[in-house]
Each structure stands twice: as structure tokens, then as C-alpha cells.
Design an enzyme around this catalytic site. Structure first.
Site, short mmCIF file in Angstrom:
data_model
loop_
_atom_site.label_atom_id
_atom_site.label_comp_id
_atom_site.label_asym_id
_atom_site.label_seq_id
_atom_site.Cartn_x
_atom_site.Cartn_y
_atom_site.Cartn_z
N ASP A 91 -32.00 57.50 39.32
CA ASP A 91 -30.63 57.74 39.80
C ASP A 91 -30.57 57.64 41.32
OD1 ASP A 91 -29.93 58.17 37.19
OD2 ASP A 91 -29.81 60.34 37.35
N GLU B 225 -38.34 49.46 30.74
CA GLU B 225 -37.04 48.85 30.44
C GLU B 225 -37.09 47.34 30.59
OE1 GLU B 225 -34.27 52.62 31.91
OE2 GLU B 225 -34.83 51.02 33.31
N ASN C 250 -36.86 49.90 35.18
CA ASN C 250 -38.24 50.26 35.41
C ASN C 250 -39.13 49.35 34.57
OD1 ASN C 250 -38.29 51.33 32.74
ND2 ASN C 250 -37.67 53.35 33.49
#
Length: 332
Positions: free
Chosen positions: A282, A216, A213
Site C-alpha cells: 500500500d 502476483e 509483487n
């Protein structure tokens, strides 16, 4: 608008795709109750427990997302061991929940304990989280496996790789993912998708696709957090740094795909209304892995993942999406 003759055959092949999920599996334990008074022993609220339950967390939740979409999955993770060197109680419970969820769990008992996160909830309000884990977050410790555990891990992974169409690494930097493991996965020749942890960025060179993301991506690149970079800039820098295709997820701004070959693609968000982004990463990783295993290129896989994320963020709490829900979301 996605052309149905492109995405429909991919979704129809999900049921035949075998995804090997590798990463840090954990138990998410919830204790839910009411608070009506303060403890006489200390200035803390008393939680009167009404219910408690466990859910698959970490890499195990990623595997559950693969199953929800109709795919087949095996999960490899390190778990805790007891005094006899066997899987500990929480690890056995994790394994049972995987079996109940249609996941082929291949667990190596080599940690001091199975990772468990207990959340104390007063209604929807989280009061406290209690973590059991072998490598405390932020301590800088590195888990080192014994020679026998390394040999067992290699044997277990090689067997699992033979049955896999695609590999999905769900890294929480809790000890399962290290340099030797990543080398084995990359050398397998299978497509390797990584949902990363920035502290392990140096392990990911040579993979097929990474899916950070915005936060990150900035941490992987060591960027100044006060400077705002565009999704395109982040994706391009990630691609160049790690020598892999990069898909940067940007929340309400959608996604940016930057492949090593071909044009950069900006994908706008498909969410109509966002209630909760929990677990969206996820879902994105699981959808991309399944789509790639079903023959889609990265652009189509990212489009499908974007649509799937638009479904799950419309729910409250950790959620997953089915192939039928995904098809409905694309058509609507």
C-alpha cells in the site's frame, strides 16, 4: 544515492497532488484479549476480550497512506446497502473513519454488505479471522451492478476524475473493479497506477503502471510456481503481456522497473532491518502515485517508493510513512 535536487522538489509538491484511489475499501476490525482456558462447550479456546477497534483496510488504507505522505485524496468504492438502499452501518462507519482521516470518501451502496474482516487476537497471535463480504474469495462469482448503479458509478467517477492528478487502483477482486470501470479510468487520460489482483489481470491492459509483487506477477503470467524467474524476467513479461510499464516488487531483493520505453532498472532494497511487511505494498503504490502526480518519472517515483517501503517494514503491524520520514530515510 538519490540526488537531493531531484527528489526534494517532488516531496515538496506532495501536498498539492490529488490522488483518486479506486478499489475495494474495507473495515479491519480487531478483537484483542487473553486466553486462559478451553471452552466446556467445544474444544476451542475462550478469548476474554480486553479491547476492540477498527482500522481502514483495503483501498481505504491506501488512501490513508496518501494522506500520511501529505497528499490529497478521494476514495471511490462500493459498499453495502441497507433495506432502504442507503449505505449500511459498516459503510457509514467506514465513511466516518475516512472523514476523520482526511479522506474524501465517495461510496456507492450497491453491495450486499460492506466488506469487514474481524481478527480475533490473543496477544499478538491471530486465532481466527471472520470475513463479511459479498463475493466470497475463490468462488468465481462476478458482481454485476444494476443499470442504475452503473449510471451512478459513472457519474461519481467522472466528477472525481475532474479533480484528480493521478488515479491509483487498489484491486482486491471484491467487486469494485470491473471492465467498464477500468475503461473509464484509462480513457480519462490521467496516469493510472494499479496495485493488482491476478484474477483481474485481463482488465488492466492500457494502464500506465502495474505494481505486482513476485507472487502476483507469476500468477498474472500463469507461470509454473516451481520455477524461479528473476525479477527482470517477470517485469519484462508483465510489460509485454499487459502493454504497460511494470514495477515488480521483490521484498528483500528490492524492485525492478521495466518501462515500455527506456532501460530496465533494478532498485536494491533500502530496508536496514525487516520486522513486518504488512502494508508495504500500500505504501509503495501510494508513494508512486503521489510522486508521479508531482512530476516525477517512473524511475524516480520507484526510488522514492522503495525508500518509503524500507521505512514501513521497520515497524510492526500495518504502518504508513510521512514525507518527513521519507526525506530522513533518503538522506540517511
Amino acid at each position: 544515492m538519490l540526488r537531493e535536487n531531484l527528489w526534494r522538489p517532488v516531496l515538496e509538491c506532495f501536498c498539492s497532488v490529488r490522488v483518486l484511489v479506486v478499489g475495494d475499501a474495507m473495515l479491519d476490525h480487531y478483537v484483542i484479549g487473553n486466553v486462559s482456558r478451553i471452552s466446556p462447550e467445544a474444544p476451542v479456546p475462550i478469548l476474554h476480550v480486553r479491547e476492540e477497534f477498527d482500522r481502514l483496510g483495503g483501498a481505504a488504507n491506501v488512501a490513508a497512506n496518501v494522506v500520511a505522505l501529505g497528499g490529497k485524496t478521494a476514495l471511490f468504492s462500493l459498499v453495502g446497502h441497507d433495506s432502504a438502499g442507503q449505505v449500511d452501518r459498516d459503510g457509514l462507519h467506514l465513511q466516518e473513519k475516512c472523514v476523520d482521516g482526511g479522506i474524501d470518501a465517495r461510496l456507492l451502496p450497491s453491495l450486499g454488505c460492506t466488506i469487514r474482516k474481524t481478527r480475533m487476537m490473543a496477544g499478538r497471535q491471530q486465532m481466527l479471522r471472520v470475513d463479511w463480504e459479498p463475493v466470497p474469495e475463490g468462488k468465481g462469482d462476478v458482481l454485476r451492478l444494476s443499470e442504475s448503479d452503473c449510471a451512478r458509478r459513472q457519474s461519481m467517477l467522472q466528477q472525481a476524475l475532474e479533480d484528480a492528478d493521478v488515479v491509483l487502483v487498489s484491486d482486491y477482486a471484491k467487486g469494485t473493479v470491473d471492465e467498464a470501470l477500468m475503461q473509464l479510468l484509462v480513457q480519462s487520460g490521467k496516469p493510472v497506477v494499479v496495485d493488482p489482483r491476478p484474477r483481474n489481470a485481463g482488465l488492466y491492459k492500457g494502464i500506465s503502471l502495474i505494481t505486482p509483487n513476485r507472487k502476483e506477477a507469476g500468477e498474472i503470467l500463469g507461470l509454473d510456481g516451481t520455477v524461479r524467474y528473476s525479477g527482470c524476467e517477470l517485469a519484462e513479461m508483465i510489460r509485454d503481456k499487459l502493454a504497460c510499464d511494470a514495477l515488480v516488487t521483490l521484498g528483500e531483493e528490492g524492485m525492478v522497473l521495466c518501462p515500455r520505453e527506456g532501460q530496465m532498472v533494478a532498485i536494491p532494497t533500502r530496508a536496514r532491518e525487516v520486522f513486518d511487511v504488512t502494508g508495504a505494498g500500500d505504501t509503495v503504490a501510494a508513494t508512486i502515485a503521489l510522486a508521479r502526480g508531482a512530476g516525477a518519472n517512473w524511475e524516480l517515483a520507484a526510488q522514492l517508493a522503495n525508500a518509503a517501503a524500507g521505512v514501513v517494514v521497520g515497524h510492526i503491524g500495518t504502518a504508513s510513512v510521512t514525507a518527513d520520514e521519507l526525506a530522513h530515510a533518503i538522506l540517511s
